[in-house]
Design a protein around this motif. Structure first.
Motif, PDB file in Angstrom:
ATOM      1  N   MET A  84       0.849  -1.202   0.000  1.00 23.16           N
ATOM      2  CA  MET A  84       0.000   0.000   0.000  1.00 23.16           C
ATOM      3  C   MET A  84       0.878   1.243   0.000  1.00 23.16           C
ATOM      4  N   ASN A  85       0.517   2.196  -0.856  1.00 20.58           N
ATOM      5  CA  ASN A  85       1.271   3.436  -0.908  1.00 20.58           C
ATOM      6  C   ASN A  85       1.105   4.218   0.390  1.00 20.58           C
ATOM      7  N   LYS A  86       2.174   4.865   0.804  1.00 18.88           N
ATOM      8  CA  LYS A  86       2.102   5.696   1.995  1.00 18.88           C
ATOM      9  C   LYS A  86       1.293   6.948   1.675  1.00 18.88           C
ATOM     10  N   PRO A  87       0.542   7.479   2.651  1.00 21.95           N
ATOM     11  CA  PRO A  87      -0.239   8.698   2.383  1.00 21.95           C
ATOM     12  C   PRO A  87       0.671   9.867   2.020  1.00 21.95           C
ATOM     13  N   LYS A  88       0.157  10.723   1.159  1.00 21.04           N
ATOM     14  CA  LYS A  88       0.929  11.868   0.680  1.00 21.04           C
ATOM     15  C   LYS A  88       1.169  12.874   1.794  1.00 21.04           C
ATOM     16  N   ILE A  89       2.395  13.320   1.920  1.00 17.07           N
ATOM     17  CA  ILE A  89       2.720  14.466   2.770  1.00 17.07           C
ATOM     18  C   ILE A  89       2.914  15.647   1.839  1.00 17.07           C
ATOM     19  N   TRP A  90       2.025  16.637   1.949  1.00 17.24           N
ATOM     20  CA  TRP A  90       2.021  17.768   1.029  1.00 17.24           C
ATOM     21  C   TRP A  90       2.966  18.869   1.502  1.00 17.24           C
TER      22      TRP A  90
ATOM     23  N   ILE B 170     -15.410  31.338   4.078  1.00 17.10           N
ATOM     24  CA  ILE B 170     -14.295  30.459   4.437  1.00 17.10           C
ATOM     25  C   ILE B 170     -13.177  31.285   5.072  1.00 17.10           C
ATOM     26  N   GLY B 171     -12.918  32.445   4.472  1.00 16.20           N
ATOM     27  CA  GLY B 171     -11.870  33.317   5.001  1.00 16.20           C
ATOM     28  C   GLY B 171     -12.149  33.788   6.420  1.00 16.20           C
ATOM     29  N   ARG B 172     -13.403  34.084   6.723  1.00 19.71           N
ATOM     30  CA  ARG B 172     -13.738  34.533   8.081  1.00 19.71           C
ATOM     31  C   ARG B 172     -13.445  33.428   9.099  1.00 19.71           C
ATOM     32  N   GLY B 173     -13.793  32.199   8.722  1.00 20.02           N
ATOM     33  CA  GLY B 173     -13.470  31.090   9.615  1.00 20.02           C
ATOM     34  C   GLY B 173     -11.977  30.872   9.751  1.00 20.02           C
ATOM     35  N   GLN B 174     -11.245  31.061   8.660  1.00 22.33           N
ATOM     36  CA  GLN B 174      -9.795  30.896   8.689  1.00 22.33           C
ATOM     37  C   GLN B 174      -9.108  31.962   9.548  1.00 22.33           C
ATOM     38  N   MET B 175      -9.664  33.167   9.553  1.00 21.25           N
ATOM     39  CA  MET B 175      -9.072  34.226  10.375  1.00 21.25           C
ATOM     40  C   MET B 175      -9.083  33.850  11.855  1.00 21.25           C
ATOM     41  N   GLU B 176     -10.034  33.019  12.261  1.00 16.19           N
ATOM     42  CA  GLU B 176     -10.133  32.610  13.658  1.00 16.19           C
ATOM     43  C   GLU B 176      -8.983  31.690  14.074  1.00 16.19           C
ATOM     44  N   VAL B 177      -8.303  31.066  13.096  1.00 25.52           N
ATOM     45  CA  VAL B 177      -7.211  30.144  13.417  1.00 25.52           C
ATOM     46  C   VAL B 177      -5.874  30.607  12.836  1.00 25.52           C
ATOM     47  N   LEU B 178      -5.826  31.837  12.323  1.00 26.60           N
ATOM     48  CA  LEU B 178      -4.602  32.326  11.681  1.00 26.60           C
ATOM     49  C   LEU B 178      -3.406  32.280  12.623  1.00 26.60           C
ATOM     50  N   ASP B 179      -3.552  32.787  13.823  1.00 24.95           N
ATOM     51  CA  ASP B 179      -2.421  32.808  14.754  1.00 24.95           C
ATOM     52  C   ASP B 179      -1.955  31.392  15.093  1.00 24.95           C
ATOM     53  N   ASP B 180      -2.897  30.454  15.210  1.00 22.13           N
ATOM     54  CA  ASP B 180      -2.523  29.056  15.449  1.00 22.13           C
ATOM     55  C   ASP B 180      -1.744  28.496  14.268  1.00 22.13           C
ATOM     56  N   HIS B 181      -2.191  28.818  13.044  1.00 25.07           N
ATOM     57  CA  HIS B 181      -1.488  28.332  11.861  1.00 25.07           C
ATOM     58  C   HIS B 181      -0.063  28.867  11.818  1.00 25.07           C
ATOM     59  N   ILE B 182       0.109  30.139  12.170  1.00 27.38           N
ATOM     60  CA  ILE B 182       1.455  30.723  12.183  1.00 27.38           C
ATOM     61  C   ILE B 182       2.331  30.000  13.199  1.00 27.38           C
ATOM     62  N   ALA B 183       1.782  29.749  14.385  1.00 26.36           N
ATOM     63  CA  ALA B 183       2.555  29.060  15.425  1.00 26.36           C
ATOM     64  C   ALA B 183       2.962  27.661  14.966  1.00 26.36           C
ATOM     65  N   GLN B 184       2.068  26.974  14.270  1.00 32.37           N
ATOM     66  CA  GLN B 184       2.369  25.622  13.801  1.00 32.37           C
ATOM     67  C   GLN B 184       3.391  25.629  12.669  1.00 32.37           C
TER      68      GLN B 184
ATOM     69  N   ASN C 184      -0.887  21.599   9.400  1.00 32.85           N
ATOM     70  CA  ASN C 184      -1.633  20.398   9.763  1.00 32.85           C
ATOM     71  C   ASN C 184      -0.784  19.131   9.708  1.00 32.85           C
ATOM     72  N   LEU C 185       0.545  19.266   9.667  1.00 40.24           N
ATOM     73  CA  LEU C 185       1.409  18.094   9.672  1.00 40.24           C
ATOM     74  C   LEU C 185       1.439  17.461  11.065  1.00 40.24           C
ATOM     75  N   LEU C 186       1.514  16.145  11.095  1.00 39.08           N
ATOM     76  CA  LEU C 186       1.449  15.375  12.331  1.00 39.08           C
ATOM     77  C   LEU C 186       2.837  14.894  12.749  1.00 39.08           C
ATOM     78  N   GLU C 187       2.928  14.415  13.981  1.00 32.07           N
ATOM     79  CA  GLU C 187       4.204  13.881  14.459  1.00 32.07           C
ATOM     80  C   GLU C 187       4.665  12.721  13.589  1.00 32.07           C
ATOM     81  N   GLU C 188       3.714  11.888  13.126  1.00 30.37           N
ATOM     82  CA  GLU C 188       4.093  10.769  12.269  1.00 30.37           C
ATOM     83  C   GLU C 188       4.619  11.256  10.927  1.00 30.37           C
ATOM     84  N   ASP C 189       4.134  12.425  10.457  1.00 31.98           N
ATOM     85  CA  ASP C 189       4.670  13.016   9.235  1.00 31.98           C
ATOM     86  C   ASP C 189       6.110  13.462   9.443  1.00 31.98           C
ATOM     87  N   LYS C 190       6.366  14.093  10.572  1.00 30.21           N
ATOM     88  CA  LYS C 190       7.735  14.515  10.887  1.00 30.21           C
ATOM     89  C   LYS C 190       8.662  13.303  10.950  1.00 30.21           C
TER      90      LYS C 190
END
Length: 379
Positions: free
Chosen positions: A1-7, A245-259, A361-367
């Protein structure tokens, strides 16, 4: 089975987006106007500050194009543009029938070189063609040398279009990118730090200029009960659904930057023991990058002749996406006849640099999978 794509950088929903999208459907606001468009613009204005007025558009490319229109760039004019960037920074110059003048990058931030910039301006003026604008890019989220570039802009009276498509949330001396130029440009494409599926925004210094931009973005329709047009217009407005969609994304922008910054730290930690690999990082504390993409430069003379292309292929074999750095515009076939000022910094970065998976949205298993490829490759 192919491994899932890491984008390299995939969309990352926060969960609140559907609320705004459902409201758009429930109220039948599905056109390129409505409460989400206004709300998204207000969210952006509040976030970036500096009393800027923001117009939500269909893309960052549209924002650059409208900035050129508002600066009255016309056929035959010249516009200076950073060469080391994506083609969307330069293409709108040609939309206007103007001529791109490309400038090299400097080594600290990989962005437009102030020395080469001033040399280009002096030479174009000597040739009887003063440039109408400067397009400077905050590449991969890294602020350009703002003080030096703005000093040159003011010295010669040439406005700066600040391409912050990759730099939402990045700061220079504590001030948000996108607020330094005469106009600022944001992008919400699917791979950006937040997304509206596709979309962008023009940051303007006044409500009046925002309204003028929106006028052009909605086919330049005059005030009349019938369809009347006195100026050429464009279909560049953002839809109310995408803005939701953008309004919802603004609510998590700072989290995305931290990640994203945490992913950068992961690469810093790994490569500190690998000779010949340099992780692209802030030159000093004046710069704060959102690290939209983490990039490295590989020196084959210090890595046992292992180069960036070998590493890219090794990652690809494990279904992990990486990508060479931008190919400079002055090396692109479509722009091969355009003037270029500088040395070979941009070309060397392209030849030796690689963007690594950087998503929020990368996971520890991706790392772990990424690290395993590195361990094998550099052993």
């Amino acid at each position: 089975m192919n491994k899932p794509k890491i984008w390299l950088s995939s969309p990352h929903m926060g969960g609140g987006e559907l609320k705004y999208v459902h409201e758009a459907f429930a109220s039948n606001w599905v056109a390129p106007l409505g409460p989400n468009v206004s709300g998204f613009e207000e969210d952006l204005e509040s976030y970036i500050g500096e009393n800027k007025a923001v117009g939500a558009l269909s893309s960052g490319t549209a924002a650059i194009h409208l900035a050129l229109v508002l600066l009255d760039v016309r056929a035959g004019d010249e516009v200076i543009c950073q060469s080391f960037t994506f083609s969307a920074s330069a293409n709108p110059i040609v939309y206007q029938g103007a001529v791109p003048i490309f400038v090299d990058s400097e080594k600290d931030t990989w962005n437009i070189c102030p020395i080469a910039l001033e040399k280009a301006i002096k030479d174009r003026i000597a040739k009887g063609k003063k440039p109408k604008a400067i397009i400077a890019v905050h590449l991969y989220g890294m602020p350009f040398k703002v003080d030096e570039v703005l000093e040159i802009s003011h010295k010669y009276g040439i406005p700066v279009i600040e391409d912050s498509a990759e730099a939402l949330g990045s700061t220079y001396k504590g001030r948000k990118c996108g607020t330094f130029g005469h106009f600022g440009v944001l992008s919400f494409n699917g791979n950006k730090i937040i997304t509206t599926s596709g979309g962008g925004a023009l940051v303007t210094p006044s409500k009046e200029l925002k309204e003028k931009a929106v006028f052009f973005a909605t086919q330049s329709r005059d005030q009349a009960p019938h369809y009347q047009h006195s100026e050429i217009g464009y279909n560049y407005r953002l839809s109310n659904i995408c803005a939701g969609i953008g309004r919802g994304q603004m609510e998590v922008l700072d989290d995305h930057i931290a990640q994203r910054r945490a992913m950068h730290d992961f690469y810093i930690s790994y490569f500190k023991e690998i000779e010949g690999v340099t992780v692209f990082s802030e030159p000093d504390s004046d710069y704060y990058s959102n690290h939209w993409l983490t990039a490295i430069v590989v020196d084959p003379t210090k890595t046992g002749n292992r180069n960036r292309e070998d590493l890219r292929i090794a990652l690809e074999k494990e279904n992990i996406e990486s990508r060479p750095l931008w190919k400079p515009m002055h090396l692109q076939p479509i722009f091969s006849d355009c003037p270029y000022y500088g040395e070979e910094n941009a070309e060397l970065l392209f030849n030796n640099g690689l963007c690594l998976p950087s998503g929020s949205n990368l996971l520890e298993e991706d790392k772990k999978r990424i690290k395993e490829v590195f361990d094998t490759f550099f052993s």
